[in-house]
Write a protein that holds these residues in place. Structure first.
Motif, PDB file in Angstrom:
ATOM      1  N   ILE A  33      -0.322  23.099  24.545  1.00 60.04           N
ATOM      2  CA  ILE A  33      -1.638  23.538  24.054  1.00 60.04           C
ATOM      3  C   ILE A  33      -2.628  22.392  24.123  1.00 60.04           C
ATOM      4  O   ILE A  33      -3.747  22.537  24.629  1.00 60.04           O
ATOM      5  CB  ILE A  33      -1.512  24.065  22.608  1.00 60.04           C
ATOM      6  N   ALA A  59      -3.585  21.775  27.654  1.00 59.58           N
ATOM      7  CA  ALA A  59      -4.511  22.781  28.182  1.00 59.58           C
ATOM      8  C   ALA A  59      -5.929  22.509  27.701  1.00 59.58           C
ATOM      9  O   ALA A  59      -6.893  22.579  28.472  1.00 59.58           O
ATOM     10  CB  ALA A  59      -4.061  24.174  27.750  1.00 59.58           C
ATOM     11  N   LEU A  60      -6.056  22.160  26.409  1.00 56.49           N
ATOM     12  CA  LEU A  60      -7.397  21.901  25.863  1.00 56.49           C
ATOM     13  C   LEU A  60      -8.019  20.668  26.510  1.00 56.49           C
ATOM     14  O   LEU A  60      -9.200  20.658  26.857  1.00 56.49           O
ATOM     15  CB  LEU A  60      -7.317  21.713  24.345  1.00 56.49           C
ATOM     16  N   HIS A 111      -6.922  28.444  32.123  1.00 59.04           N
ATOM     17  CA  HIS A 111      -6.850  27.754  30.836  1.00 59.04           C
ATOM     18  C   HIS A 111      -6.071  28.583  29.820  1.00 59.04           C
ATOM     19  O   HIS A 111      -5.204  28.068  29.112  1.00 59.04           O
ATOM     20  CB  HIS A 111      -8.261  27.469  30.334  1.00 59.04           C
ATOM     21  N   ARG A 122      -7.325  19.480  29.435  1.00 59.27           N
ATOM     22  CA  ARG A 122      -7.650  19.763  30.827  1.00 59.27           C
ATOM     23  C   ARG A 122      -8.954  20.540  30.935  1.00 59.27           C
ATOM     24  O   ARG A 122      -9.758  20.302  31.819  1.00 59.27           O
ATOM     25  CB  ARG A 122      -6.504  20.566  31.431  1.00 59.27           C
ATOM     26  N   ARG A 123      -9.155  21.457  29.983  1.00 59.06           N
ATOM     27  CA  ARG A 123     -10.410  22.217  30.007  1.00 59.06           C
ATOM     28  C   ARG A 123     -11.603  21.284  29.789  1.00 59.06           C
ATOM     29  O   ARG A 123     -12.626  21.411  30.445  1.00 59.06           O
ATOM     30  CB  ARG A 123     -10.393  23.297  28.936  1.00 59.06           C
ATOM     31  N   LEU A 129      -2.648  27.716  27.969  1.00 56.18           N
ATOM     32  CA  LEU A 129      -2.581  27.683  26.506  1.00 56.18           C
ATOM     33  C   LEU A 129      -1.346  28.420  26.015  1.00 56.18           C
ATOM     34  O   LEU A 129      -0.633  27.946  25.130  1.00 56.18           O
ATOM     35  CB  LEU A 129      -3.793  28.391  25.927  1.00 56.18           C
TER      36      LEU A 129
END
Lengths: 244, 258
Positions: free
Chosen positions: B13, B16-17, A90, B19-20, A94
């Motif tokens: 970004i 990514a968030l 992650h 996906r988390r 990012l």
């Protein structure tokens, strides 16, 4: 290039309320290794936090024309429930780094073994901090920010890897380091920024900066004495925590 | 070129968030299912309750009452679910990576809610179609989408306000739920606003959610006149809410960063 545009920062509360920066206009090169010095060690930490974006300026603006790292040892932003592997992936995602490379590398270097696929929340605090160190140095940044944690590197057996990574990065990337250890600073930095009385002075020469720091210090105490006093206070605090 | 690079990085970004979030959900699938079923359950229960209480076989707009209540509750709950619990997606700056901004988390929160609600809407109206009536298939999709878009705008603005106020005082955590429940009452979910007395109609017409519900219902009941509906008022209110939210977020950013 990191540009501070009339940045003012008031930090602390109550008796400790003070101006760390007063309308400071400054630009820092992103390809040099800059030591942030000053008579007040706390203020240099606040400065690094400002650059990292953990605290925001009271007034003014910081323009970052470079990719700045998060602080090694930063523990926020990880998800407790997810495995260490997913967390590392992650963070790599990012910061736009190559996910597979970073995950493989960190898995190898961090030496967590089976814990790498267990939930992040199960790690001990020391391991979390260590993982964060390794992760910060394994992602390619233009400028690495280093606060309190940097002196800690190399203290313990498992920190040696992080130290090696840090030294490798120090050769090729820019760094901004707030450290109270002159030996460490001399080893890695080639430029000095002195914070005193709400102003900031940038020195091309590190020795000048160190000399200026001593000059700017309140009279009667040398840097060594202050460091000793601070170490004493820290130990006292640690003892208090242990007693509790 | 710099712009495209910046945009690509920004979407990286957000991706990514997102996906988390997806990974965390996979970790506890039961919670997500319960979260999704909660509004369905509420709509079914309330429809049943009103059906029993009013003993009405047909809704004011024709067709079975279940569809009438569902078309009312669905947009309202969409608003409530977007604007509430936004707080859970926000932490102090020291609790996240410096590269993530507060607004990114808010956007991710809203994107997730929109995905959840699209699934929920398909499930809900699909179930009504299968069990009760053929009318559960939308007649005019543009009106439904328009209504939901304005609700996203409203939810964004008021959600941020809600977030900031709940940080400032704990009392707000009790006030907001009551306000949102009262909104359900005054948004024309149980009655047709057109049939009310002129005075009440005038007062109700200030409630933007009432307009959103009307617009949403128009998508299902093309024969419905919806005299009170003022699309411009709704659109302006939604746009102002978005700007209000952005402004509040910008102004309070410094105070949140402790």
């Amino acid at each position: 290039m990191i540009i501070l545009e009339r940045v003012t920062k008031v930090a602390g509360a109550g008796d400790k309320r003070r101006s760390v920066l007063r309308a400071v206009q400054l630009s820092l090169p992103s390809d040099r290794r800059i030591a942030v010095l000053g008579p007040a060690g706390e203020d240099t930490k606040v400065f690094i936090d400002l650059l990292a974006g953990i605290v925001l300026p009271t007034a003014g603006r910081i323009v970052r024309r470079a990719r700045l790292s998060f602080l090694p040892g930063h523990l926020g932003g990880f998800t407790r429930e997810l495995s260490v592997r997913l967390n590392v992936a992650h963070v790599a995602r990012l910061y736009g780094a190559d996910v597979e490379t970073i995950v493989n590398f960190v898995a190898q270097v961090s030496d967590l073994g089976k814990d790498f696929d267990r939930p992040y929340g199960d790690l001990s605090n020391a391991r979390k901090r260590y993982l964060s160190d390794i992760l910060a140095f394994s992602i390619p940044f233009d400028v690495y920010l280093l606060g309190d944690g940097v002196v800690r590197l190399g203290d313990k057996r498992y920190n040696r890897e992080a130290r090696a990574l840090f030294e490798a990065r120090a050769k090729t990337s820019g760094m901004i380091i707030a450290s109270e250890d002159p030996g460490f600073v001399r080893e890695f930095c080639d430029m000095g920024l002195v914070l005193a009385q709400g102003q900031a002075w940038l020195f091309e020469n590190l020795d000048q900066a160190l000399a200026f720091t001593d000059q700017a210090a309140p009279p009667g105490k040398t840097r060594e004495e202050r460091r000793a006093a601070r170490r004493k206070r820290r130990k006292k605090r640690a003892r208090k925590v242990l007693d509790e | 070129m710099a712009l495209t690079r910046a945009l690509r990085r920004y979407f990286g970004i957000l991706g990514a968030l997102l996906r988390r979030e997806e990974e965390s959900r996979r970790q506890s699938p039961f919670d997500s299912v319960v979260n999704l079923l909660e509004p369905i359950f509420l709509i079914m229960l309330l429809s049943f309750l009103f059906y029993v209480l009013q003993r009405r076989q047909v809704s004011p707009l024709g067709g079975p009452p279940v569809l009438y209540y569902a078309t009312g509750f669905f947009p309202i709950y969409f608003f409530i679910y977007i604007s509430r619990r936004m707080r859970g997606s926000i932490d102090a700056p020291s609790r996240r990576f410096p590269i993530e901004q507060r607004l990114d988390h808010i956007f991710v929160h809203i994107i997730l809610r929109i995905i959840d609600y699209s699934i929920l809407g398909i499930l809900l109206f699909g179930a009504i179609y299968l069990l009760f009536t053929d009318e559960a298939i939308p007649q005019d999709m543009t009106k439904i989408v328009a209504s939901l878009v304005t609700i996203v705008g409203l939810g964004f603005g008021w959600g941020i306000l809600n977030l900031v106020l709940s940080r400032e005082s704990r009392v707000w955590n009790f006030i907001f739920p009551s306000i949102s429940r009262i909104l359900v009452l005054f948004s024309g979910v149980f009655f047709v606003p057109d049939f009310l007395a002129p005075d009440s109609r005038y007062v109700l017409s200030f409630n933007p959610l009432m307009h959103a519900v009307q617009l949403f219902r128009l998508g299902f009941y093309p024969q419905y006149t919806a005299l009170l509906l003022d699309v411009h008022y709704l659109a302006y209110f939604a746009i102002s809410s978005v700007f209000l939210g952005l402004m509040v977020e910008r102004v309070t950013r410094r105070f949140e960063a402790r």
